[in-house]
Scaffold this motif. Structure first.
Motif, short mmCIF file in Angstrom:
data_model
loop_
_atom_site.label_atom_id
_atom_site.label_comp_id
_atom_site.label_asym_id
_atom_site.label_seq_id
_atom_site.Cartn_x
_atom_site.Cartn_y
_atom_site.Cartn_z
N MET A 1 0.83 -1.22 0.00
CA MET A 1 0.00 0.00 0.00
C MET A 1 0.85 1.26 0.00
SD MET A 1 -3.16 -0.68 -0.10
CE MET A 1 -3.40 -2.32 -0.68
N THR A 2 1.91 1.28 0.86
CA THR A 2 2.69 2.52 0.94
C THR A 2 3.47 2.76 -0.35
OG1 THR A 2 4.42 1.30 2.08
CG2 THR A 2 2.98 2.64 3.43
N GLU A 3 4.01 1.69 -0.95
CA GLU A 3 4.75 1.90 -2.20
C GLU A 3 3.82 2.40 -3.29
OE1 GLU A 3 8.23 1.38 -3.13
OE2 GLU A 3 8.18 1.79 -0.99
N SER A 4 2.62 1.82 -3.37
CA SER A 4 1.68 2.26 -4.40
C SER A 4 1.27 3.70 -4.16
CB SER A 4 0.43 1.40 -4.41
OG SER A 4 0.73 0.07 -4.12
N SER A 5 0.98 4.06 -2.90
CA SER A 5 0.56 5.43 -2.62
C SER A 5 1.69 6.40 -2.87
CB SER A 5 0.11 5.58 -1.17
OG SER A 5 -0.77 4.58 -0.83
N LYS A 6 2.93 5.95 -2.53
CA LYS A 6 4.06 6.86 -2.69
C LYS A 6 4.19 7.30 -4.15
CE LYS A 6 8.19 5.10 -1.86
NZ LYS A 6 9.50 4.83 -1.26
N HIS A 7 4.03 6.33 -5.09
CA HIS A 7 4.23 6.67 -6.50
C HIS A 7 2.94 7.08 -7.19
CE1 HIS A 7 8.33 5.33 -6.26
NE2 HIS A 7 7.94 4.23 -5.68
N MET A 8 1.82 7.09 -6.43
CA MET A 8 0.54 7.51 -7.02
C MET A 8 0.22 6.66 -8.25
SD MET A 8 -1.36 9.97 -5.80
CE MET A 8 -2.08 11.07 -6.98
N ILE A 9 0.29 5.34 -8.08
CA ILE A 9 0.09 4.44 -9.22
C ILE A 9 -1.37 4.46 -9.64
CG2 ILE A 9 0.33 2.06 -9.96
CD1 ILE A 9 2.39 1.60 -8.09
N SER A 10 -1.58 4.40 -10.94
CA SER A 10 -2.97 4.39 -11.44
C SER A 10 -3.55 3.00 -11.23
CB SER A 10 -2.98 4.73 -12.92
OG SER A 10 -2.31 3.71 -13.62
N GLU A 11 -4.87 2.89 -11.41
CA GLU A 11 -5.59 1.62 -11.24
C GLU A 11 -4.97 0.50 -12.06
OE1 GLU A 11 -10.19 2.79 -11.04
OE2 GLU A 11 -9.70 0.84 -11.96
N VAL A 12 -4.80 0.82 -13.35
CA VAL A 12 -4.32 -0.20 -14.30
C VAL A 12 -2.95 -0.72 -13.87
CG1 VAL A 12 -3.72 -0.62 -16.67
CG2 VAL A 12 -5.60 0.93 -16.12
N ASP A 13 -2.08 0.24 -13.54
CA ASP A 13 -0.72 -0.17 -13.13
C ASP A 13 -0.76 -1.00 -11.87
OD1 ASP A 13 1.01 2.88 -14.19
OD2 ASP A 13 0.49 1.02 -15.23
N PHE A 14 -1.65 -0.63 -10.94
CA PHE A 14 -1.73 -1.38 -9.69
C PHE A 14 -2.14 -2.82 -9.99
CE2 PHE A 14 -1.98 -1.75 -5.18
CZ PHE A 14 -3.04 -2.60 -4.90
N ILE B 1 -10.18 -6.66 -4.32
CA ILE B 1 -10.18 -6.23 -2.92
C ILE B 1 -8.97 -5.35 -2.64
CG2 ILE B 1 -9.99 -7.01 -0.53
CD1 ILE B 1 -11.51 -9.44 -1.23
N LEU B 2 -7.80 -5.81 -3.15
CA LEU B 2 -6.59 -5.03 -2.92
C LEU B 2 -6.71 -3.65 -3.55
CD1 LEU B 2 -3.80 -7.71 -3.42
CD2 LEU B 2 -4.58 -6.70 -1.30
N LEU B 3 -7.30 -3.62 -4.76
CA LEU B 3 -7.46 -2.34 -5.44
C LEU B 3 -8.36 -1.40 -4.64
CD1 LEU B 3 -6.91 -0.69 -7.97
CD2 LEU B 3 -8.94 -1.68 -8.99
N GLN B 4 -9.46 -1.98 -4.14
CA GLN B 4 -10.39 -1.19 -3.31
C GLN B 4 -9.67 -0.58 -2.12
OE1 GLN B 4 -13.69 -0.76 -2.37
NE2 GLN B 4 -14.73 -1.51 -4.20
N LEU B 5 -8.90 -1.44 -1.44
CA LEU B 5 -8.16 -1.01 -0.25
C LEU B 5 -7.25 0.16 -0.61
CD1 LEU B 5 -8.52 -2.45 2.40
CD2 LEU B 5 -6.44 -3.70 1.99
N TYR B 6 -6.57 0.00 -1.77
CA TYR B 6 -5.62 1.01 -2.20
C TYR B 6 -6.35 2.33 -2.44
CZ TYR B 6 -2.60 3.54 -5.46
OH TYR B 6 -1.88 4.51 -6.09
N GLU B 7 -7.46 2.26 -3.20
CA GLU B 7 -8.12 3.50 -3.57
C GLU B 7 -8.73 4.22 -2.38
OE1 GLU B 7 -10.46 3.13 -7.16
OE2 GLU B 7 -8.42 3.41 -7.94
N GLN B 8 -9.31 3.42 -1.47
CA GLN B 8 -9.95 4.05 -0.31
C GLN B 8 -8.95 4.81 0.53
OE1 GLN B 8 -11.74 1.06 2.01
NE2 GLN B 8 -13.80 1.52 1.34
N HIS B 9 -7.79 4.21 0.71
CA HIS B 9 -6.89 4.76 1.71
C HIS B 9 -5.73 5.53 1.14
CE1 HIS B 9 -8.74 1.37 4.15
NE2 HIS B 9 -9.29 2.49 4.51
N ARG B 10 -5.70 5.67 -0.18
CA ARG B 10 -4.53 6.31 -0.78
C ARG B 10 -4.25 7.70 -0.22
NH1 ARG B 10 -4.10 6.73 -7.11
NH2 ARG B 10 -6.19 7.56 -6.85
N SER B 11 -5.29 8.55 -0.16
CA SER B 11 -4.99 9.93 0.27
C SER B 11 -4.59 9.98 1.74
CB SER B 11 -6.17 10.86 0.00
OG SER B 11 -7.32 10.28 0.53
#
Lengths: 199, 203
Positions: free
Chosen positions: B69-82, B98-108
């Motif tokens: 989660m932190t690596e994805s949020s750090k680089h602001m990865i788009s949905e597709v890339d994630f 599920i992982l994508l949902q988790l990422y999008e909800q908590h990214r900010s």
């Protein structure tokens, strides 16, 4: 535009904005709100539930409630800081757009608590290293490992001071011989005489 | 950009498909609490007992999830890339979603926590001052020496309650004048055309 209650500076933009929020309250509720804010400034604590009830009629959200408390705190403390009399405060607030009845209520509360506010502000002014407590003890040294008959009085002093940088209590304990103590006492009495001359 | 996951990381995450979706969501929550407040071994032990696996596996699973989660949020990865990055792990579609949902909800939220991490230079918090006149001292009477005593309060860290540093110093009026004019010059440089050009281009 220079305002006396802002210290002869421009009025901050946020104060201007929140004065219009205050105008939404009825003047009776406004006076009660002023009383609550004054209690907080004088260190008696603030009752948020009461304030929430007072502002419920005007449908204030939590942001509005905080803003109105902040702007009233600013007006009272800034006016007390620059020693503004209540007529000038009244005319300046009306210039900023606060309705007349609100201004009258506010200035009456201000006048009542004017000197109490100034005393409280004087108390909270910067002071470094306040002396909190002094305790002393007089001993008489009979003899020591260096000399068999010493027969000398000494004073032990304990000073509790509020640390200048840290703000927590620091203790200094030291002993003073009779001669040194006489010098210390004489100098302190001279300082006291100078202070009394200024009172 | 795609995330490249190390072998060890993949191993740790390999635990996730073996449990059902609700547990993964729970792990996600634990991972976020970890970010906010640090982990406690009790949570891991409780989960390990319920799932009948070792505490280590649970801990690695949660930490692996948190790192993802932190690596994805750090680089602001788009949905597709994630989704592409997670594809490498060979999880099923549902788990990926599920992982994508988790990422999008908590990214900010994660980004705001990460932005508060490097707390290096102490920041201004408050300045109290006092104007005094020294009238006499032990060595010399009949003086008139105006003096300004200042206390500068600084905080190191994000909010105003962490780590307060206080500095006390005194100045005479001339030094104070110099201080004021230096600070006014600093403030005025914000209005030069050079500074304005840069500020315009940052937006």
């Amino acid at each position: 535009m220079r305002f006396r209650f802002c210290g002869d500076l421009d009025c901050p933009d946020w104060v201007l904005a929140e004065i219009s929020t205050l105008a939404k309250l009825s003047s009776v509720k406004m006076k009660l709100l002023c009383a609550q804010v004054l209690k907080d400034l004088l260190g008696e604590g603030i009752d948020y539930d009461k304030i929430a009830k007072l502002t419920a009629d005007a449908k204030f959200e939590s942001g509005d409630i905080k803003a109105s408390v902040a702007v009233l705190s600013f007006i009272f403390s800034s006016a007390a800081k620059h020693d503004v009399d209540s007529e000038s405060l009244s005319s300046e607030l009306q210039q900023l757009g606060l309705p007349k009845e609100h201004t009258t209520g506010l200035c009456r509360s201000y006048e009542d608590k004017h000197s109490a506010l100034q005393d409280k502000l004087r108390e909270t002014s910067l002071r470094l290293g306040r002396l909190e407590a002094v305790s002393w003890r007089v001993d008489y040294t009979l003899s020591s490992s260096e000399l068999r008959e010493v027969n000398e009085p000494t004073i032990q002093l304990k000073l509790q001071v509020q640390g200048a940088e840290s703000g927590s209590t620091e203790t200094a304990v030291f002993s003073v011989s009779a001669d040194k103590f006489r010098v210390l006492l004489a100098e302190l009495k001279q300082a006291q005489a100078l202070m009394n001359a200024l009172q | 950009m795609l995330l490249v996951l190390s072998e060890e990381h993949k191993e740790h995450l390999a635990f996730l498909p073996k449990v059902d979706a609700a547990v993964v969501a729970e792990f996600g929550r634990i991972a976020l609490e970890f970010l906010r407040r640090g982990s406690s071994p009790k949570i891991y032990e409780g989960a390990a007992r319920k799932l009948c696996v070792s505490v280590e596996m649970v801990q690695h699973g949660v930490e692996g999830l948190m790192f993802l989660m932190t690596e994805s949020s750090k680089h602001m990865i788009s949905e597709v890339d994630f989704l592409d990055s997670v594809l490498v792990l060979g999880f099923g579609d549902e788990l990926n979603q599920i992982l994508l949902q988790l990422y999008e909800q908590h990214r900010s939220q994660i980004r705001s926590i990460l932005s508060q991490l490097p707390s290096n230079v102490p920041a201004y918090h408050n300045l109290e001052w006092r104007l005094d006149v020294q009238l006499a001292s032990r060595s010399l009477r009949q003086q008139i020496v105006p003096m300004l005593t200042l206390r500068l309060l600084l905080t190191r860290g994000c909010d105003s309650h962490s780590d307060q540093i206080s500095r006390v110093f005194q100045t005479d009026p001339r030094t104070l004048q110099h201080l004021i004019s230096t600070l006014e010059v600093a403030l005025a440089t914000m209005k030069t055309s050079h500074a304005r050009r840069i500020l315009r281009n940052i937006k």
